[in-house]
Scaffold this active site. Sequence first.
Site, PDB file in Angstrom:
ATOM      1  N   GLU A 208     -21.273  -2.037  27.373  1.00 40.91           N
ATOM      2  CA  GLU A 208     -21.431  -1.391  28.680  1.00 40.91           C
ATOM      3  C   GLU A 208     -22.156  -2.294  29.669  1.00 40.91           C
ATOM      4  OE1 GLU A 208     -22.981   2.566  28.023  1.00 40.91           O
ATOM      5  OE2 GLU A 208     -21.089   3.206  27.107  1.00 40.91           O
ATOM      6  N   ASP A 314     -24.649  15.193  24.267  1.00 36.42           N
ATOM      7  CA  ASP A 314     -23.381  14.471  24.453  1.00 36.42           C
ATOM      8  C   ASP A 314     -22.490  14.750  23.241  1.00 36.42           C
ATOM      9  OD1 ASP A 314     -21.314  12.657  24.761  1.00 36.42           O
ATOM     10  OD2 ASP A 314     -22.534  10.876  24.424  1.00 36.42           O
ATOM     11  N   LYS A 339     -17.986  14.158  30.013  1.00 37.32           N
ATOM     12  CA  LYS A 339     -16.964  13.109  29.865  1.00 37.32           C
ATOM     13  C   LYS A 339     -15.593  13.776  29.836  1.00 37.32           C
ATOM     14  CE  LYS A 339     -19.765  10.060  26.870  1.00 37.32           C
ATOM     15  NZ  LYS A 339     -20.162   9.849  25.451  1.00 37.32           N
ATOM     16  N   LYS A 390     -23.817   8.183  34.878  1.00 33.32           N
ATOM     17  CA  LYS A 390     -24.050   6.944  34.128  1.00 33.32           C
ATOM     18  C   LYS A 390     -22.727   6.214  33.980  1.00 33.32           C
ATOM     19  CE  LYS A 390     -23.819   7.989  29.139  1.00 33.32           C
ATOM     20  NZ  LYS A 390     -24.510   7.825  27.847  1.00 33.32           N
TER      21      LYS A 390
HETATM   22  P1  PGA Z   1     -19.037   6.141  23.810  1.00 38.51           P
HETATM   23  O1  PGA Z   1     -20.597   6.148  24.081  1.00 38.51           O
HETATM   24  O2  PGA Z   1     -18.307   6.129  25.099  1.00 38.51           O
HETATM   25  O3  PGA Z   1     -18.854   4.914  22.973  1.00 38.51           O
HETATM   26  O4  PGA Z   1     -18.757   7.385  23.003  1.00 38.51           O
HETATM   27  C1  PGA Z   1     -21.177   6.650  25.239  1.00 38.51           C
HETATM   28  C2  PGA Z   1     -22.273   7.624  24.936  1.00 38.51           C
HETATM   29  O5  PGA Z   1     -22.633   7.863  23.765  1.00 38.51           O
HETATM   30  O6  PGA Z   1     -22.823   8.208  25.866  1.00 38.51           O
HETATM   31 ZN    ZN Z   2     -24.179   9.477  24.512  1.00 42.77          ZN
END
Ligand code: PGA
Ligand code: ZN
Length: 421
Positions: A208, A314, A339, A390
């Site tokens: 990231e 999450d 997400k 984020k």
């Molecule tokens: P991931 O991680 O996109 O690899 O699932 C992001 C997070 O855990 O917030």
């Molecule tokens: Zn996360």
Amino acid sequence: MTLRISELHAVEILDSRARPTLAVTLATADGTRVRAGVPSGASTGSREAVELRDGDPARFGGQGVSRAVAQVSGEIAEALAGRDFGSAADVDAALIELDGTPTKSRLGANAIIGVSMAAARAEAAARGAELWESLSAVAHTPPRLPVPHFNVVNGGAHAANALDFQEFMLAPLGAPGLAEAVRAGAEVYGRLKARLAAAGHATGLGDEGGFAPAIDSPEEVLGLLVEAIEDAGYTAGREGVAIALDPAASEFWHEDHYVVAGERLSSDELIDRYEEIVGRFPVRSIEDGLAEGDWDGWVRLTARLGEEVQIMGDDIFVTNPAIITEAIDRKVGNSALIKVNQIGTVTETLEAMRICRDAGYTRMVSHRSGETEDTFIADLVVGTGAGQLKSGAPARGERVAKYNRLLELADIQPELPYGLA
Ligand code: PGA
Ligand code: ZN
């Protein structure tokens, strides 16, 4: 408003980690053409909607998405093309019905979310509106520019180092506006790089865009962050630049205990550790502090730290309206990470956010560790007024694309309020 889909097409493209993903193109009868790029995670929750991957080791080590591409250009296109939809929400309902599984595994959550994002864009075009304006109208939420959370140190599943906590983020809460917040993130990032180099650490990057030094102690990283914040001329704290953590604890949970830097910890010992961290460092938010299966631990974590710290789910919530409803009921957390590909449609994402809002849970819109150049989430966070985003480090194109979209909106729409919701 009518959405008549005239053409639906997908192509296999690469994400930011050299893994295949989908780009979906949708055309409507009135001549609008829109496109969407599908994100993909690495530290996924076990109850996320399920991506369709080829599993053919001869292509991309089994990670190909040619079957998901074929679903979009084949079965989904056949089912949707030529039909009149009253809204993108109607398109999403048709996708859910066509798939027929609770996890979107038949057509593939990656195929479905690509079409859903494109449909949201087509609806915006039909309204003659920007995507953020259209989402604001659909969700009935006043728009707002969010506080960006910059992930500047990467560990866990996003880096090859021995750091168990996955994300260390800068939260410039004291910045008066978006441009100043982005500037603070970039300046501290630069100072952190200098600090790491001076201490003899490698300054290579994780997935990231944050640095991935060979450090295993979370407290050592936090100490470096505070120094870098001060080096850049800011106050380390809520009045300046605070810190947000995503330990992603499901990744270091082993049946009934956690392992951090080689040390075995019970849920309560890990909560003690967080309490100590919050006492020593300006940490404002802890995402996935405990594992997705450790619900009893989450109740205790929320009771102990929830008054002073944002306790965000999450992997445990996976943007799922039913799971978030249960969590609110059981007093698990006080905030949700959002997400779009965890649940698989934009409509269900907006529903998850509405449930949070009604219960007083805060929301943070999020990228995935595997990203494309698509800036959908920047418009999503503005339109839903969630107040927090984020999108990784203030470095690497696919991360910066989202922050740059926000900077553009701040410039074009100076009347938009900025800050936490
Ligand atoms: P991931 O991680 O996109 O690899 O699932 C992001 C997070 O855990 O917030
Ligand atoms: Zn996360």
